[in-house]
Scaffold this motif. Structure first.
Motif, PDB file in Angstrom:
ATOM      1  N   ASP A   1       0.802  -1.224   0.000  1.00  0.00           N
ATOM      2  CA  ASP A   1       0.000   0.000   0.000  1.00  0.00           C
ATOM      3  C   ASP A   1       0.831   1.268   0.000  1.00  0.00           C
ATOM      4  OD1 ASP A   1      -2.185   1.651   0.121  1.00  0.00           O
ATOM      5  OD2 ASP A   1      -2.576   1.309   2.238  1.00  0.00           O
ATOM      6  N   ALA A   2       2.040   1.205   0.503  1.00  0.00           N
ATOM      7  CA  ALA A   2       2.929   2.365   0.642  1.00  0.00           C
ATOM      8  C   ALA A   2       2.355   3.405   1.602  1.00  0.00           C
ATOM      9  CB  ALA A   2       3.254   3.003  -0.702  1.00  0.00           C
ATOM     10  N   GLN A   3       1.238   3.121   2.232  1.00  0.00           N
ATOM     11  CA  GLN A   3       0.683   4.014   3.244  1.00  0.00           C
ATOM     12  C   GLN A   3       1.304   3.710   4.595  1.00  0.00           C
ATOM     13  OE1 GLN A   3      -1.519   6.573   2.959  1.00  0.00           O
ATOM     14  NE2 GLN A   3      -1.124   6.316   0.786  1.00  0.00           N
ATOM     15  N   GLY A   4       1.926   2.574   4.720  1.00  0.00           N
ATOM     16  CA  GLY A   4       2.556   2.205   5.976  1.00  0.00           C
ATOM     17  C   GLY A   4       1.639   1.411   6.871  1.00  0.00           C
ATOM     18  N   TYR A   5       2.237   0.689   7.729  1.00  0.00           N
ATOM     19  CA  TYR A   5       1.530  -0.190   8.643  1.00  0.00           C
ATOM     20  C   TYR A   5       0.702   0.590   9.645  1.00  0.00           C
ATOM     21  CZ  TYR A   5       1.246  -4.879  10.580  1.00  0.00           C
ATOM     22  OH  TYR A   5       0.823  -6.104  10.964  1.00  0.00           O
ATOM     23  N   VAL A   6       1.203   1.737  10.067  1.00  0.00           N
ATOM     24  CA  VAL A   6       0.546   2.486  11.130  1.00  0.00           C
ATOM     25  C   VAL A   6      -0.833   2.985  10.709  1.00  0.00           C
ATOM     26  CG1 VAL A   6       0.697   4.545  12.580  1.00  0.00           C
ATOM     27  CG2 VAL A   6       2.714   3.138  12.194  1.00  0.00           C
ATOM     28  N   THR A   7      -0.986   3.417   9.473  1.00  0.00           N
ATOM     29  CA  THR A   7      -2.283   3.924   9.040  1.00  0.00           C
ATOM     30  C   THR A   7      -3.311   2.813   8.919  1.00  0.00           C
ATOM     31  OG1 THR A   7      -1.689   3.742   6.712  1.00  0.00           O
ATOM     32  CG2 THR A   7      -1.273   5.859   7.794  1.00  0.00           C
ATOM     33  N   GLN A   8      -2.877   1.579   8.831  1.00  0.00           N
ATOM     34  CA  GLN A   8      -3.789   0.454   8.675  1.00  0.00           C
ATOM     35  C   GLN A   8      -4.143  -0.195  10.008  1.00  0.00           C
ATOM     36  OE1 GLN A   8      -5.092  -0.390   5.730  1.00  0.00           O
ATOM     37  NE2 GLN A   8      -3.990   1.336   4.867  1.00  0.00           N
ATOM     38  N   THR A   9      -3.480   0.173  11.060  1.00  0.00           N
ATOM     39  CA  THR A   9      -3.629  -0.511  12.335  1.00  0.00           C
ATOM     40  C   THR A   9      -4.049   0.478  13.416  1.00  0.00           C
ATOM     41  OG1 THR A   9      -1.871  -2.008  11.675  1.00  0.00           O
ATOM     42  CG2 THR A   9      -2.416  -1.971  13.995  1.00  0.00           C
ATOM     43  N   SER A  10      -4.988   0.087  14.217  1.00  0.00           N
ATOM     44  CA  SER A  10      -5.414   0.925  15.330  1.00  0.00           C
ATOM     45  C   SER A  10      -4.411   0.781  16.475  1.00  0.00           C
ATOM     46  CB  SER A  10      -6.806   0.511  15.801  1.00  0.00           C
ATOM     47  OG  SER A  10      -7.120   1.191  16.981  1.00  0.00           O
ATOM     48  N   LEU A  11      -3.628   1.797  16.699  1.00  0.00           N
ATOM     49  CA  LEU A  11      -2.596   1.731  17.726  1.00  0.00           C
ATOM     50  C   LEU A  11      -3.172   1.721  19.134  1.00  0.00           C
ATOM     51  CD1 LEU A  11       0.062   4.184  16.282  1.00  0.00           C
ATOM     52  CD2 LEU A  11       0.071   1.694  16.212  1.00  0.00           C
ATOM     53  N   ARG A  12      -4.335   2.265  19.308  1.00  0.00           N
ATOM     54  CA  ARG A  12      -4.914   2.360  20.650  1.00  0.00           C
ATOM     55  C   ARG A  12      -5.333   1.008  21.196  1.00  0.00           C
ATOM     56  NH1 ARG A  12      -8.202   7.673  19.108  1.00  0.00           N
ATOM     57  NH2 ARG A  12      -6.424   9.060  19.145  1.00  0.00           N
ATOM     58  N   SER A  13      -5.616   0.046  20.316  1.00  0.00           N
ATOM     59  CA  SER A  13      -6.082  -1.262  20.774  1.00  0.00           C
ATOM     60  C   SER A  13      -4.925  -2.176  21.172  1.00  0.00           C
ATOM     61  CB  SER A  13      -6.923  -1.936  19.694  1.00  0.00           C
ATOM     62  OG  SER A  13      -6.121  -2.224  18.569  1.00  0.00           O
ATOM     63  N   GLU A  14      -3.711  -1.778  20.910  1.00  0.00           N
ATOM     64  CA  GLU A  14      -2.541  -2.600  21.208  1.00  0.00           C
ATOM     65  C   GLU A  14      -1.873  -2.120  22.501  1.00  0.00           C
ATOM     66  OE1 GLU A  14      -1.832  -5.148  19.302  1.00  0.00           O
ATOM     67  OE2 GLU A  14      -3.199  -4.663  17.683  1.00  0.00           O
ATOM     68  N   GLY A  15      -1.045  -2.997  23.072  1.00  0.00           N
ATOM     69  CA  GLY A  15      -0.243  -2.616  24.221  1.00  0.00           C
ATOM     70  C   GLY A  15       0.933  -1.763  23.777  1.00  0.00           C
ATOM     71  N   PRO A  16       1.695  -1.201  24.725  1.00  0.00           N
ATOM     72  CA  PRO A  16       2.794  -0.307  24.366  1.00  0.00           C
ATOM     73  C   PRO A  16       3.899  -0.980  23.548  1.00  0.00           C
ATOM     74  CG  PRO A  16       2.726  -0.703  26.740  1.00  0.00           C
ATOM     75  CD  PRO A  16       1.496  -1.296  26.159  1.00  0.00           C
ATOM     76  N   LEU A  17       4.210  -2.231  23.843  1.00  0.00           N
ATOM     77  CA  LEU A  17       5.254  -2.919  23.065  1.00  0.00           C
ATOM     78  C   LEU A  17       4.789  -3.183  21.636  1.00  0.00           C
ATOM     79  CD1 LEU A  17       6.683  -5.451  25.659  1.00  0.00           C
ATOM     80  CD2 LEU A  17       7.783  -3.406  24.759  1.00  0.00           C
ATOM     81  N   GLU A  18       3.536  -3.571  21.485  1.00  0.00           N
ATOM     82  CA  GLU A  18       3.004  -3.809  20.151  1.00  0.00           C
ATOM     83  C   GLU A  18       2.961  -2.511  19.349  1.00  0.00           C
ATOM     84  OE1 GLU A  18       1.667  -4.978  22.959  1.00  0.00           O
ATOM     85  OE2 GLU A  18       1.737  -7.153  22.699  1.00  0.00           O
ATOM     86  N   ARG A  19       2.567  -1.416  20.000  1.00  0.00           N
ATOM     87  CA  ARG A  19       2.556  -0.117  19.326  1.00  0.00           C
ATOM     88  C   ARG A  19       3.967   0.273  18.898  1.00  0.00           C
ATOM     89  NH1 ARG A  19      -0.855   1.510  23.650  1.00  0.00           N
ATOM     90  NH2 ARG A  19       0.813   2.814  24.440  1.00  0.00           N
ATOM     91  N   ALA A  20       4.944   0.035  19.784  1.00  0.00           N
ATOM     92  CA  ALA A  20       6.335   0.357  19.449  1.00  0.00           C
ATOM     93  C   ALA A  20       6.810  -0.471  18.259  1.00  0.00           C
ATOM     94  CB  ALA A  20       7.233   0.117  20.668  1.00  0.00           C
ATOM     95  N   ALA A  21       6.442  -1.761  18.227  1.00  0.00           N
ATOM     96  CA  ALA A  21       6.843  -2.617  17.110  1.00  0.00           C
ATOM     97  C   ALA A  21       6.232  -2.119  15.802  1.00  0.00           C
ATOM     98  CB  ALA A  21       6.431  -4.064  17.382  1.00  0.00           C
ATOM     99  N   ILE A  22       4.968  -1.720  15.837  1.00  0.00           N
ATOM    100  CA  ILE A  22       4.302  -1.216  14.633  1.00  0.00           C
ATOM    101  C   ILE A  22       4.965   0.073  14.159  1.00  0.00           C
ATOM    102  CG2 ILE A  22       2.139  -0.215  13.781  1.00  0.00           C
ATOM    103  CD1 ILE A  22       0.718  -2.305  15.642  1.00  0.00           C
ATOM    104  N   LEU A  23       5.268   0.963  15.086  1.00  0.00           N
ATOM    105  CA  LEU A  23       5.930   2.217  14.719  1.00  0.00           C
ATOM    106  C   LEU A  23       7.336   1.965  14.163  1.00  0.00           C
ATOM    107  CD1 LEU A  23       4.716   4.419  17.689  1.00  0.00           C
ATOM    108  CD2 LEU A  23       4.058   4.648  15.285  1.00  0.00           C
ATOM    109  N   CYS A  24       8.057   1.005  14.740  1.00  0.00           N
ATOM    110  CA  CYS A  24       9.392   0.667  14.237  1.00  0.00           C
ATOM    111  C   CYS A  24       9.318   0.073  12.837  1.00  0.00           C
ATOM    112  CB  CYS A  24      10.097  -0.298  15.183  1.00  0.00           C
ATOM    113  SG  CYS A  24      10.677   0.501  16.682  1.00  0.00           S
ATOM    114  N   LEU A  25       8.292  -0.744  12.581  1.00  0.00           N
ATOM    115  CA  LEU A  25       8.109  -1.283  11.236  1.00  0.00           C
ATOM    116  C   LEU A  25       7.865  -0.150  10.237  1.00  0.00           C
ATOM    117  CD1 LEU A  25       5.920  -4.427  11.901  1.00  0.00           C
ATOM    118  CD2 LEU A  25       8.181  -4.387  10.832  1.00  0.00           C
ATOM    119  N   ASP A  26       7.078   0.823  10.644  1.00  0.00           N
ATOM    120  CA  ASP A  26       6.811   1.956   9.772  1.00  0.00           C
ATOM    121  C   ASP A  26       8.091   2.756   9.529  1.00  0.00           C
ATOM    122  OD1 ASP A  26       4.928   3.506   8.251  1.00  0.00           O
ATOM    123  OD2 ASP A  26       5.167   5.060   9.771  1.00  0.00           O
TER     124      ASP A  26
END
Length: 99
Positions: free
Chosen positions: A40-65
């Motif tokens: 998609d080239a929009q990145g993982y973060v725009t496709q995933t609700s960060l609020r529903s994840e724990g802090p480590l999962e959010r950090a992993a998603i942001l690092c992937l982005d």
């Protein structure tokens, strides 16, 4: 949801623990589906609700982005550091799942 025969992109990091004879006895690691960030080239973060994840999962998603944003033209040292950060986040997430 994945369809039969659909190609998915995975980021994998892990470690195999061996016995004294060098035979694998246990593995730990993480697999993260990064298909959306690749396609998609929009990145993982725009496709995933960060609020529903724990802090480590959010950090992993942001690092992937962040890793995706760096692209292939980035120095191999910086890509390695990002991979190591993702690996450590995966280990921490995995250890909390074991508890």
């Amino acid at each position: 949801m994945s369809l039969a025969g659909e190609v998915r992109w995975l980021l994998s990091r892990g470690r195999v623990y061996q016995d004294a004879l060098g035979r694998p006895v246990r593995c730990r690691g993480i697999l993260i589906d990064i298909t959306e960030s690749r396609d998609d080239a929009q990145g993982y973060v725009t496709q995933t609700s960060l609020r529903s994840e724990g802090p480590l999962e959010r950090a992993a998603i942001l690092c992937l982005d962040a890793r995706s944003a760096l692209g292939d033209g980035t120095s191999s040292k910086l890509r390695l550091l990002m991979d190591l950060l993702l690996l450590e986040l995966g280990r921490e997430i995995g250890s909390r799942m074991d508890a």
